[in-house]
Design an enzyme around this catalytic site. Structure first.
Site, PDB file in Angstrom:
ATOM      1  N   TYR A 146       0.847  -1.204   0.000  1.00 54.04           N
ATOM      2  CA  TYR A 146       0.000   0.000   0.000  1.00 54.04           C
ATOM      3  C   TYR A 146       0.884   1.257   0.000  1.00 54.04           C
ATOM      4  CZ  TYR A 146      -4.394   2.539   0.685  1.00 54.04           C
ATOM      5  OH  TYR A 146      -5.484   3.364   0.532  1.00 54.04           O
ATOM      6  N   LYS A 195      -3.053   8.448   2.923  1.00 53.66           N
ATOM      7  CA  LYS A 195      -4.290   8.257   3.712  1.00 53.66           C
ATOM      8  C   LYS A 195      -4.095   8.739   5.147  1.00 53.66           C
ATOM      9  CE  LYS A 195      -7.222   6.295   0.765  1.00 53.66           C
ATOM     10  NZ  LYS A 195      -8.302   7.109   0.159  1.00 53.66           N
TER      11      LYS A 195
HETATM   12  P1  NAD Z   1     -13.009   3.444  -7.931  1.00 54.01           P
HETATM   13  O1  NAD Z   1     -11.943   3.153  -8.929  1.00 54.01           O
HETATM   14  O2  NAD Z   1     -14.367   3.023  -8.242  1.00 54.01           O
HETATM   15  O3  NAD Z   1     -13.008   4.985  -7.560  1.00 54.01           O
HETATM   16  C1  NAD Z   1     -11.839   5.761  -7.526  1.00 54.01           C
HETATM   17  C2  NAD Z   1     -12.214   7.105  -8.136  1.00 54.01           C
HETATM   18  O4  NAD Z   1     -11.134   8.035  -8.026  1.00 54.01           O
HETATM   19  C3  NAD Z   1     -12.572   7.003  -9.626  1.00 54.01           C
HETATM   20  O5  NAD Z   1     -13.886   7.456  -9.821  1.00 54.01           O
HETATM   21  C4  NAD Z   1     -11.574   7.929 -10.275  1.00 54.01           C
HETATM   22  O6  NAD Z   1     -12.110   8.616 -11.393  1.00 54.01           O
HETATM   23  C5  NAD Z   1     -11.274   8.899  -9.124  1.00 54.01           C
HETATM   24  N1  NAD Z   1     -10.071   9.700  -9.319  1.00 54.01           N
HETATM   25  C6  NAD Z   1      -8.776   9.295  -9.342  1.00 54.01           C
HETATM   26  N2  NAD Z   1      -7.972  10.353  -9.644  1.00 54.01           N
HETATM   27  C7  NAD Z   1      -8.780  11.443  -9.785  1.00 54.01           C
HETATM   28  C8  NAD Z   1      -8.561  12.818 -10.130  1.00 54.01           C
HETATM   29  N3  NAD Z   1      -7.341  13.284 -10.395  1.00 54.01           N
HETATM   30  N4  NAD Z   1      -9.628  13.649 -10.176  1.00 54.01           N
HETATM   31  C9  NAD Z   1     -10.879  13.190  -9.947  1.00 54.01           C
HETATM   32  N5  NAD Z   1     -11.159  11.899  -9.637  1.00 54.01           N
HETATM   33  C10 NAD Z   1     -10.106  11.044  -9.575  1.00 54.01           C
HETATM   34  O7  NAD Z   1     -12.465   2.781  -6.572  1.00 54.01           O
HETATM   35  P2  NAD Z   1     -13.029   2.820  -5.069  1.00 54.01           P
HETATM   36  O8  NAD Z   1     -12.446   1.619  -4.444  1.00 54.01           O
HETATM   37  O9  NAD Z   1     -14.477   3.047  -5.061  1.00 54.01           O
HETATM   38  O10 NAD Z   1     -12.267   4.081  -4.450  1.00 54.01           O
HETATM   39  C11 NAD Z   1     -12.944   5.151  -3.801  1.00 54.01           C
HETATM   40  C12 NAD Z   1     -12.232   5.552  -2.505  1.00 54.01           C
HETATM   41  O11 NAD Z   1     -12.326   4.479  -1.583  1.00 54.01           O
HETATM   42  C13 NAD Z   1     -10.746   5.873  -2.646  1.00 54.01           C
HETATM   43  O12 NAD Z   1     -10.438   6.962  -1.805  1.00 54.01           O
HETATM   44  C14 NAD Z   1     -10.086   4.620  -2.092  1.00 54.01           C
HETATM   45  O13 NAD Z   1      -8.803   4.897  -1.575  1.00 54.01           O
HETATM   46  C15 NAD Z   1     -11.067   4.271  -1.000  1.00 54.01           C
HETATM   47  N6  NAD Z   1     -11.006   2.896  -0.469  1.00 54.01           N
HETATM   48  C16 NAD Z   1     -11.093   1.829  -1.316  1.00 54.01           C
HETATM   49  C17 NAD Z   1     -11.054   0.525  -0.793  1.00 54.01           C
HETATM   50  C18 NAD Z   1     -11.103  -0.680  -1.697  1.00 54.01           C
HETATM   51  O14 NAD Z   1     -10.650  -1.750  -1.272  1.00 54.01           O
HETATM   52  N7  NAD Z   1     -11.663  -0.592  -2.891  1.00 54.01           N
HETATM   53  C19 NAD Z   1     -10.935   0.339   0.598  1.00 54.01           C
HETATM   54  C20 NAD Z   1     -10.865   1.457   1.430  1.00 54.01           C
HETATM   55  C21 NAD Z   1     -10.909   2.731   0.887  1.00 54.01           C
HETATM   56  O1  0WE Z   2      -7.071   2.984  -1.700  1.00 52.80           O
HETATM   57  C1  0WE Z   2      -7.028   1.966  -2.349  1.00 52.80           C
HETATM   58  C2  0WE Z   2      -6.497   1.977  -3.772  1.00 52.80           C
HETATM   59  C3  0WE Z   2      -6.412   3.355  -4.349  1.00 52.80           C
HETATM   60  C4  0WE Z   2      -5.633   3.431  -5.628  1.00 52.80           C
HETATM   61  C5  0WE Z   2      -5.703   2.482  -6.646  1.00 52.80           C
HETATM   62  C6  0WE Z   2      -4.961   2.628  -7.805  1.00 52.80           C
HETATM   63  C7  0WE Z   2      -4.923   1.579  -8.896  1.00 52.80           C
HETATM   64  C8  0WE Z   2      -4.610   2.187 -10.249  1.00 52.80           C
HETATM   65  C9  0WE Z   2      -4.801   4.523  -5.824  1.00 52.80           C
HETATM   66  N1  0WE Z   2      -4.075   4.686  -6.943  1.00 52.80           N
HETATM   67  C10 0WE Z   2      -4.149   3.769  -7.938  1.00 52.80           C
HETATM   68  N2  0WE Z   2      -3.402   3.986  -9.061  1.00 52.80           N
HETATM   69  C11 0WE Z   2      -3.546   3.244 -10.183  1.00 52.80           C
HETATM   70  O2  0WE Z   2      -2.831   3.467 -11.173  1.00 52.80           O
HETATM   71  N3  0WE Z   2      -7.439   0.781  -1.755  1.00 52.80           N
HETATM   72  C12 0WE Z   2      -7.761   0.803  -0.351  1.00 52.80           C
HETATM   73  C13 0WE Z   2      -7.470  -0.530  -2.452  1.00 52.80           C
HETATM   74  C14 0WE Z   2      -6.152  -1.176  -2.244  1.00 52.80           C
HETATM   75  O3  0WE Z   2      -5.095  -0.866  -3.029  1.00 52.80           O
HETATM   76  C15 0WE Z   2      -4.010  -1.567  -2.549  1.00 52.80           C
HETATM   77  C16 0WE Z   2      -4.390  -2.327  -1.446  1.00 52.80           C
HETATM   78  C17 0WE Z   2      -5.768  -2.070  -1.227  1.00 52.80           C
HETATM   79  C18 0WE Z   2      -6.620  -2.645  -0.158  1.00 52.80           C
HETATM   80  C19 0WE Z   2      -2.690  -1.570  -3.006  1.00 52.80           C
HETATM   81  C20 0WE Z   2      -1.754  -2.379  -2.359  1.00 52.80           C
HETATM   82  C21 0WE Z   2      -2.127  -3.124  -1.241  1.00 52.80           C
HETATM   83  C22 0WE Z   2      -3.441  -3.116  -0.773  1.00 52.80           C
END
Ligand code: NAD
Ligand code: 0WE
Length: 261
Positions: free
Chosen positions: A157, A164
């Site tokens: 991560y 974060k």
């Molecule tokens: P997702 O890919 O559906 O959403 C990520 C969003 O970030 C996308 O809509 C993308 O367009 C937007 N984004 C990235 N760069 C951007 C920019 N420069 N300007 C505007 N928008 C931008 O994935 P998700 O998992 O729904 O992620 C949403 C949030 O949840 C993130 O903050 C992520 O860190 C957090 N999160 C995700 C998880 C997981 O496991 N999926 C767990 C905990 C927290």
């Molecule tokens: O916050 C996240 C992921 C957010 C994210 C994802 C991407 C993929 C594509 C941020 N930047 C990028 N850039 C890209 O080019 N999560 C909480 C999901 C996540 O991501 C991981 C995790 C978990 C959980 C990455 C490594 C280890 C665990």
């Protein structure tokens, strides 16, 4: 009466029907809120348009938070439709793909560090700064999304975890600063969920299995569950809650040791 009747919510971060922002949108809508959406770029426009139609919203605006004045321009567009609103959902994050695996020290670059912090944390401050005058309902609420990697060391991560940590501190300082305007700022720390942001992350499936085996609830969480928690935080029932990180992770964050086999 529904808990969010009469409230207006601006949602950033819908990319697909698996997005956490979509789970939140669906829940806010079911609880009576009116919605407006942003999309990051043209590639996502049609998909976000369809999803907006599904919840009877005709407000969709482009917003890349890394662009200079991207947030201001979007809010100027929004002000033509809404003079005031109640809820902001900030559900976006970014770090360069290749910095989300391997050794943190070896893989992290200055550019990657700056863009991760700028897009994933600073953007929340900029949103609050630029929309403060429009956030004028009875109990305005700003909600962001975090992950356990903010407060624990974990593999891969990396720089995203440091960003974060910044986001969570940002939530506390924003809560402190905007408290005088009765604006609440909180975040939800969600367990891992298979969204586009999780696509291509190495071992993601193994992480889901690990949570299924070792969390108190012995399962993963859904975007619906994160959505319903966001609806609570946005409701007048949460009027005394600000500056908090609320875990929606099947209780995973509280364990000290997994069951030994
Ligand atoms: P997702 O890919 O559906 O959403 C990520 C969003 O970030 C996308 O809509 C993308 O367009 C937007 N984004 C990235 N760069 C951007 C920019 N420069 N300007 C505007 N928008 C931008 O994935 P998700 O998992 O729904 O992620 C949403 C949030 O949840 C993130 O903050 C992520 O860190 C957090 N999160 C995700 C998880 C997981 O496991 N999926 C767990 C905990 C927290
Ligand atoms: O916050 C996240 C992921 C957010 C994210 C994802 C991407 C993929 C594509 C941020 N930047 C990028 N850039 C890209 O080019 N999560 C909480 C999901 C996540 O991501 C991981 C995790 C978990 C959980 C990455 C490594 C280890 C665990």
């Amino acid at each position: 009466m529904k808990s969010l009747e009469g409230k207006k919510a601006l949602i950033l971060g819908v990319a697909s029907n698996r997005s956490i922002a979509w789970g939140i949108s669906d829940s806010l809508k079911r609880n009576g809120a009116e919605l407006a959406f942003t999309y990051q770029n043209d590639k996502l426009k049609d998909r976000v348009q369809k999803l907006a139609n599904d919840c009877e919203s005709d407000i969709i605006m482009p917003c890349d938070v890394s662009e200079n004045n991207g947030i201001r321009k979007m809010l100027d567009m929004l002000s033509a439709k809404w003079s005031e609103f109640d809820i902001i959902v900030h559900s976006l994050a970014f770090a360069p793909r290749d910095e989300l695996e391997g050794n943190y020290v070896d893989k992290t670059t200055k550019e990657g560090f700056i863009s991760a912090h700028s897009i994933s944390s600073y953007s929340l401050l900029e949103l609050c700064k630029e929309s403060k005058e429009m956030l004028k309902g009875t109990n305005p609420s700003v909600i962001s999304l975090s992950y356990l990697g903010a407060v624990r060391g974990m593999p891969n991560y990396n720089v995203m975890g440091v960003a974060k940590a910044s986001l969570e501190a940002n939530v506390r300082y924003l809560a402190y600063a905007m408290g005088e305007n009765n604006i609440r700022v909180n975040c939800i720390s969600a367990g891992p969920i298979k969204t586009l942001a999780a696509a291509g992350i190495s071992d993601f499936r193994k992480m889901l299995e690990h949570v299924e085996e070792n969390s108190p609830l012995r399962r993963n969480v859904t975007i619906q569950e994160v959505g319903d928690t966001a609806s609570f935080l946005a409701s007048d029932g949460a009027s005394g809650i600000t500056g908090q990180v609320l875990y929606v992770d099947s209780g995973y964050n509280i364990i000290g040791m997994p069951a030994l086999k």
